[in-house]
Design a protein around this motif. Structure first.
Motif, short mmCIF file in Angstrom:
data_model
loop_
_atom_site.label_atom_id
_atom_site.label_comp_id
_atom_site.label_asym_id
_atom_site.label_seq_id
_atom_site.Cartn_x
_atom_site.Cartn_y
_atom_site.Cartn_z
N ILE A 115 10.95 -153.70 27.15
CA ILE A 115 11.89 -154.09 26.11
C ILE A 115 13.30 -153.65 26.50
O ILE A 115 13.54 -152.46 26.73
CB ILE A 115 11.51 -153.48 24.75
N PRO A 116 14.26 -154.59 26.57
CA PRO A 116 15.63 -154.20 26.93
C PRO A 116 16.25 -153.32 25.85
O PRO A 116 16.09 -153.57 24.65
CB PRO A 116 16.37 -155.54 27.01
N THR A 117 16.95 -152.29 26.27
CA THR A 117 17.68 -151.41 25.37
C THR A 117 19.08 -151.23 25.94
O THR A 117 19.24 -151.00 27.14
CB THR A 117 16.99 -150.04 25.25
N LYS A 118 20.08 -151.34 25.08
CA LYS A 118 21.47 -151.26 25.54
C LYS A 118 21.72 -149.96 26.30
O LYS A 118 21.34 -148.88 25.85
CB LYS A 118 22.41 -151.35 24.34
N GLY A 119 22.32 -150.10 27.47
CA GLY A 119 22.68 -148.93 28.27
C GLY A 119 21.61 -148.48 29.23
O GLY A 119 21.83 -147.57 30.02
N THR A 120 20.42 -149.08 29.17
CA THR A 120 19.34 -148.67 30.08
C THR A 120 19.13 -149.72 31.16
O THR A 120 19.50 -150.89 31.00
CB THR A 120 18.01 -148.48 29.33
N PHE A 121 18.53 -149.31 32.25
CA PHE A 121 17.97 -150.28 33.19
C PHE A 121 16.67 -149.72 33.77
O PHE A 121 16.36 -148.53 33.64
CB PHE A 121 18.96 -150.70 34.28
N VAL A 122 15.91 -150.61 34.37
CA VAL A 122 14.57 -150.28 34.86
C VAL A 122 14.65 -149.76 36.29
O VAL A 122 15.45 -150.24 37.10
CB VAL A 122 13.67 -151.54 34.82
N VAL A 123 13.81 -148.79 36.60
CA VAL A 123 13.63 -148.31 37.97
C VAL A 123 12.19 -148.60 38.35
O VAL A 123 11.26 -148.27 37.60
CB VAL A 123 13.88 -146.79 38.08
N ASN A 124 11.98 -149.26 39.48
CA ASN A 124 10.60 -149.42 39.93
C ASN A 124 10.43 -149.06 41.41
O ASN A 124 11.31 -149.31 42.23
CB ASN A 124 10.03 -150.80 39.61
N VAL A 125 9.32 -148.44 41.67
CA VAL A 125 8.96 -147.99 43.02
C VAL A 125 8.56 -149.20 43.86
O VAL A 125 7.87 -150.10 43.40
CB VAL A 125 7.80 -146.99 42.97
N GLY A 126 9.02 -149.22 45.13
CA GLY A 126 8.66 -150.29 46.04
C GLY A 126 7.58 -149.88 47.03
O GLY A 126 7.15 -148.72 47.09
N ASP A 127 7.17 -150.84 47.85
CA ASP A 127 6.06 -150.64 48.78
C ASP A 127 6.31 -149.52 49.79
O ASP A 127 5.39 -148.81 50.18
CB ASP A 127 5.77 -151.94 49.54
N VAL A 128 7.57 -149.38 50.25
CA VAL A 128 7.85 -148.37 51.27
C VAL A 128 7.55 -146.97 50.73
O VAL A 128 6.95 -146.14 51.43
CB VAL A 128 9.31 -148.47 51.76
N ILE A 129 7.94 -146.69 49.49
CA ILE A 129 7.66 -145.39 48.89
C ILE A 129 6.15 -145.20 48.75
O ILE A 129 5.63 -144.09 48.99
CB ILE A 129 8.35 -145.25 47.52
N GLN A 130 5.44 -146.24 48.39
CA GLN A 130 3.98 -146.13 48.25
C GLN A 130 3.34 -145.76 49.58
O GLN A 130 2.44 -144.91 49.63
CB GLN A 130 3.39 -147.44 47.73
N VAL A 131 3.80 -146.39 50.65
CA VAL A 131 3.23 -146.09 51.98
C VAL A 131 3.61 -144.69 52.43
O VAL A 131 2.75 -143.91 52.87
CB VAL A 131 3.68 -147.14 53.01
N LEU A 132 4.89 -144.33 52.34
CA LEU A 132 5.33 -143.01 52.78
C LEU A 132 4.56 -141.90 52.06
O LEU A 132 4.21 -140.88 52.66
CB LEU A 132 6.83 -142.83 52.54
N SER A 133 4.32 -142.10 50.77
CA SER A 133 3.64 -141.07 49.97
C SER A 133 2.12 -141.20 50.03
O SER A 133 1.41 -140.45 49.36
CB SER A 133 4.10 -141.15 48.51
N ASN A 134 1.64 -142.15 50.83
CA ASN A 134 0.19 -142.36 51.01
C ASN A 134 -0.52 -142.59 49.66
O ASN A 134 -1.57 -142.04 49.38
CB ASN A 134 -0.45 -141.17 51.74
N ASN A 135 0.14 -143.42 48.83
CA ASN A 135 -0.37 -143.82 47.50
C ASN A 135 -0.17 -142.79 46.41
O ASN A 135 -0.65 -142.97 45.30
CB ASN A 135 -1.86 -144.21 47.54
N LYS A 136 0.57 -141.71 46.69
CA LYS A 136 0.84 -140.75 45.60
C LYS A 136 1.73 -141.41 44.55
O LYS A 136 1.51 -141.23 43.34
CB LYS A 136 1.52 -139.49 46.15
N PHE A 137 2.76 -142.14 45.01
CA PHE A 137 3.57 -142.96 44.11
C PHE A 137 3.15 -144.42 44.30
O PHE A 137 2.93 -144.86 45.42
CB PHE A 137 5.06 -142.80 44.41
N LYS A 138 3.08 -145.14 43.19
CA LYS A 138 2.59 -146.51 43.21
C LYS A 138 3.74 -147.51 43.19
O LYS A 138 4.72 -147.34 42.47
CB LYS A 138 1.68 -146.76 42.00
N SER A 139 3.59 -148.57 43.97
CA SER A 139 4.52 -149.69 43.92
C SER A 139 4.16 -150.55 42.71
O SER A 139 3.02 -151.00 42.58
CB SER A 139 4.42 -150.50 45.21
N ALA A 140 5.12 -150.77 41.83
CA ALA A 140 4.83 -151.39 40.54
C ALA A 140 4.52 -152.88 40.66
O ALA A 140 5.28 -153.64 41.28
CB ALA A 140 6.02 -151.20 39.60
#
Length: 316
Positions: A212-237
């Motif tokens: 849901i959009p809220t004024k003044g906010t924006f979304v952050v999402n993890v990408g594939d590179v972070i998922q690979v570097l962290s060996n799946n500790k962080f998930k690509s959304a």
């Protein structure tokens, strides 16, 4: 059951000296969100609200122009990850979405429209702010993963491949409402600024959660590179965009990217150092970029055949 909303994180402590408790709490929320499904929203992130509003209005003005005006800032930017300037989504009908691509200031890939006035000035200012937030988020992610604060910044020091996209999605038709089908981003980190229409959804526990959009906010999402570097500790959304009937949607996406010749593989901190097997084989980032680009230029007949980061997964 999935939660009804993704978490919102106040980044104020990271701009305030001495608020270590605030930073600790924020990192706990970010770590949990990234570990579970790779999506969260941020507020007080350093990008001025007035600037975000002005950029959104300029974007809406530009996309309301006739096609002949928009096509004046189209150019095939050879060597760019995607062409700079105005584009219609490749491989799809023009009634789905159109976009303008912006690279760092001074890049030879940039093609700016002359109308509306101040378009280039405001978009370059937005780009500069998003770059700073990207570097801050790299530092936060590094600490959340137990890495030195500058680890991801030093690994990903080349900012010339970042890009920002202003997007316009046409209203849904009776037969079709897909703005962007489900996917994961191939890069490190993506920021998404939505207008009031929304439409962005993230998948968690098999369910689609509207962001849901809220004024003044924006979304952050993890990408594939972070998922690979962290060996799946962080998930690509895994996420998608759903178009609304009778409502056009506008948004910005900023892609905090990686230089193509970088080698990507699970870090030893998440494999040999702790006795865990690597979940992915290593690869050059530009090779993965080429495979993902082929998904768009030559879409497979079945969506499940599209190349994703699982292409490099090691069977266990």
């Amino acid at each position: 059951m999935a939660d009804a909303a993704i978490p919102t994180v106040d980044l104020t402590p990271f701009f305030t000296d001495g608020d270590e408790d605030g930073k600790k709490k924020a990192k706990e929320v970010i770590s949990q969100a990234c570990s579970e499904y790779g999506f969260f929203q941020v507020v007080n992130h350093g990008v001025p609200l007035a600037l975000m509003n002005q950029a959104m209005e300029l974007s809406k003005t530009f996309f309301a122009y006739p096609d002949e005006e928009k096509l004046k800032c189209t150019r095939n930017s050879a060597g760019a990850p995607i062409p700079g300037g105005y584009n219609i989504q490749p491989g799809r009908s023009p009634d789905k979405n159109e976009y303008v691509v912006v690279f760092p200031a001074g890049s030879s890939f940039n093609v700016f429209p002359t109308n509306p006035p101040k378009f280039q000035e405001i978009f370059e200012e937005m780009f500069t702010y998003f770059t700073k937030v990207g570097q801050l988020m790299e530092s936060i992610f590094s600490e959340c993963l137990g890495l030195p604060p500058n680890f991801l910044k030093e690994y990903n020091e080349d900012r010339s491949w970042d890009l920002m996209v202003a997007l316009h999605y046409f209203a849904a038709t009776e037969n079709e409402n897909t703005g962007v089908s489900e996917h994961e981003d191939q890069n490190l980190i993506t920021f998404v600024l939505q207008d009031e229409i929304g439409g962005l959804e993230v998948r968690k526990d098999g369910q689609w959660i509207p962001v849901i959009p809220t004024k003044g906010t924006f979304v952050v999402n993890v990408g594939d590179v972070i998922q690979v570097l962290s060996n799946n500790k962080f998930k690509s959304a895994t996420h998608r965009v759903v178009r609304s009937k009778g409502k056009k949607r506008h948004s910005f996406a900023f892609f905090h990217n990686l230089q193509g010749d970088k080698w990507v593989e699970p870090l030893s901190q998440f494999t040999t150092d702790i006795g865990e097997p690597p979940r992915y084989r290593g690869f050059l980032y530009k090779d993965y970029q080429a495979l993902r680009r082929k998904n768009k230029t030559h879409p497979p007949s079945r969506p499940e055949d599209a190349i994703r980061i699982t292409h490099y997964a090691i069977s266990t």
